[in-house]
Design a protein around this motif. Structure first.
Motif, short mmCIF file in Angstrom:
data_model
loop_
_atom_site.label_atom_id
_atom_site.label_comp_id
_atom_site.label_asym_id
_atom_site.label_seq_id
_atom_site.Cartn_x
_atom_site.Cartn_y
_atom_site.Cartn_z
N HIS A 252 53.73 57.46 77.89
CA HIS A 252 53.64 58.21 76.63
C HIS A 252 53.65 57.24 75.45
O HIS A 252 54.41 56.27 75.43
N GLU B 202 47.94 61.61 74.07
CA GLU B 202 49.40 61.41 74.17
C GLU B 202 49.81 60.21 75.03
O GLU B 202 50.90 59.69 74.86
N TYR B 203 48.95 59.83 75.94
CA TYR B 203 49.34 58.79 76.90
C TYR B 203 48.44 57.57 76.81
O TYR B 203 47.27 57.66 76.46
#
Length: 104
Positions: A100, A14-15
């Motif tokens: 993100h 996600e990051y």
């Protein structure tokens, strides 16, 4: 501290990692996640997958990260960090920012 072995190889779903080296020098190897053997499965709380260090897979790239340099790792980039750039162990100071993927 840099290491001569037992490197941490990880990726995130996600990051995006922004790593800025504030002091020291380290080598980083980047691998395609598709060819790596998972050591610890995805932890959604930490947004991290750990891999066995790839003994037979060649890295996509090697980075010599020096003071004031920035390295960026996207979700498809498994990165092995804290590698010694020579024969001696060095102390590192690093800032890591996680952004993100939806922002970029």
């Amino acid at each position: 501290q840099t290491r001569q072995s037992d490197w941490i190889t990880e990726s995130h779903r996600e990051y995006i990692d922004f790593q800025i080296l504030l002091d020291g020098e380290e080598q980083i190897e980047v691998y395609a996640i598709d060819n790596l053997l998972i050591k610890n499965p995805y932890d959604s709380e930490k947004d991290c997958i750990f891999y066995h260090y790839p003994l037979t897979e060649n890295p996509v790239t090697k980075i010599l990260l020096k003071k004031d340099y920035l390295a960026i790792f996207f979700p498809q980039d498994a990165h092995a960090t804290q590698m010694s750039s020579g024969n001696e162990i060095k102390t590192l100071k690093k800032a890591v920012f996680k952004v993100h993927k939806s922002i970029l």
